[in-house]
Write a protein that holds these residues in place. Structure first.
Motif, mmCIF file in Angstrom:
data_model
loop_
_atom_site.group_PDB
_atom_site.id
_atom_site.type_symbol
_atom_site.label_atom_id
_atom_site.label_comp_id
_atom_site.label_asym_id
_atom_site.label_seq_id
_atom_site.Cartn_x
_atom_site.Cartn_y
_atom_site.Cartn_z
ATOM 1 N N ALA A 1 -7.030 68.755 111.909
ATOM 2 C CA ALA A 1 -6.129 69.555 111.227
ATOM 3 C C ALA A 1 -5.271 68.606 110.780
ATOM 4 C CB ALA A 1 -5.625 70.830 111.907
ATOM 5 N N ILE A 2 -4.709 67.797 111.792
ATOM 6 C CA ILE A 2 -3.679 66.485 111.885
ATOM 7 C C ILE A 2 -4.116 65.515 110.718
ATOM 8 C CG2 ILE A 2 -2.858 64.715 113.036
ATOM 9 C CD1 ILE A 2 -2.639 66.438 115.624
ATOM 10 N N GLY A 3 -5.533 65.115 110.977
ATOM 11 C CA GLY A 3 -5.997 64.257 110.087
ATOM 12 C C GLY A 3 -6.328 64.589 108.550
ATOM 13 N N SER A 4 -6.234 65.933 108.344
ATOM 14 C CA SER A 4 -6.503 66.442 106.924
ATOM 15 C C SER A 4 -5.354 65.890 105.842
ATOM 16 C CB SER A 4 -6.514 67.651 107.078
ATOM 17 O OG SER A 4 -6.633 68.338 105.561
ATOM 18 N N ASN A 5 -6.102 65.437 104.791
ATOM 19 C CA ASN A 5 -5.164 64.925 103.735
ATOM 20 C C ASN A 5 -5.012 66.310 102.454
ATOM 21 O OD1 ASN A 5 -4.409 62.711 104.705
ATOM 22 N ND2 ASN A 5 -6.072 61.342 104.097
ATOM 23 N N ALA B 1 -3.819 69.311 101.087
ATOM 24 C CA ALA B 1 -2.568 69.745 100.874
ATOM 25 C C ALA B 1 -2.707 71.281 100.901
ATOM 26 C CB ALA B 1 -1.527 69.118 100.107
ATOM 27 N N GLY B 2 -3.632 71.447 100.208
ATOM 28 C CA GLY B 2 -4.077 73.174 99.912
ATOM 29 C C GLY B 2 -4.447 73.719 101.158
ATOM 30 N N ALA B 3 -5.318 73.049 101.837
ATOM 31 C CA ALA B 3 -5.703 73.834 103.060
ATOM 32 C C ALA B 3 -4.628 73.833 104.196
ATOM 33 C CB ALA B 3 -6.744 72.656 103.961
ATOM 34 N N LYS B 4 -3.583 72.674 104.055
ATOM 35 C CA LYS B 4 -2.538 72.655 105.111
ATOM 36 C C LYS B 4 -1.732 73.811 104.691
ATOM 37 C CE LYS B 4 -2.412 68.078 106.707
ATOM 38 N NZ LYS B 4 -1.594 66.817 106.729
ATOM 39 N N GLU B 5 -1.420 74.165 103.290
ATOM 40 C CA GLU B 5 -0.565 75.468 102.823
ATOM 41 C C GLU B 5 -1.127 76.559 103.357
ATOM 42 O OE1 GLU B 5 2.180 77.710 101.666
ATOM 43 O OE2 GLU B 5 2.403 75.550 101.917
ATOM 44 N N VAL B 6 -2.601 76.640 103.041
ATOM 45 C CA VAL B 6 -3.131 77.927 103.735
ATOM 46 C C VAL B 6 -2.956 78.117 105.097
ATOM 47 C CG1 VAL B 6 -5.356 79.107 104.133
ATOM 48 C CG2 VAL B 6 -4.886 77.958 101.690
ATOM 49 N N TRP B 7 -3.215 77.232 106.029
ATOM 50 C CA TRP B 7 -2.889 77.260 107.228
ATOM 51 C C TRP B 7 -1.441 77.745 107.767
ATOM 52 C CZ3 TRP B 7 -5.421 71.650 108.020
ATOM 53 C CH2 TRP B 7 -6.683 71.689 107.965
#
Length: 109
Positions: free
Chosen positions: A53-57, A59-65
């Motif tokens: 999760a920290i290393g993910s770039n 942005a769509g996935a981070k917004e879903v999370w």
């Protein structure tokens, strides 16, 4: 005449306060792990999920999370203030929300 400041005592008090805040944050993160059910995962899996999760770039996935985390805290708040016990203060809400969204979003995949 001016009162002499005890810098050592002031530094010690600040250090004690910093340690207390860090301990409170660690406790809140532990409560968050338990409240989300992530304590059922072994430590290595949980650490891997959080590192992804920290290393993910993405942005769509981070917004879903983030949205899942916000929904989690809203549900907990309606059940009698459970989120307040986890969050403690507004300052701890964001990191907790990211961790919640990150762990549940990746675990669903």
């Amino acid at each position: 005449m001016r009162k002499v400041r005890d810098y050592d005592a002031e530094l010690k008090a600040l250090g004690d306060k910093a340690r207390a805040l860090k301990a409170k944050r660690v406790e809140q993160l532990g409560q968050l792990v338990a409240a989300t059910g992530a304590d059922a995962l072994d430590a290595e899996t949980l650490a891997g999920v959080l590192l992804d999760a920290i290393g993910s770039n993405d942005a769509g996935a981070k917004e879903v999370w983030r949205a899942k985390g916000a929904a989690f805290f809203q549900r907990r708040g309606r059940k009698g203030g459970g989120a307040a016990a986890i969050d403690g203060s507004g300052a701890a809400t964001e990191p907790g929300g990211d961790a919640t969204g990150g762990s549940s979003g990746t675990a669903d995949r």
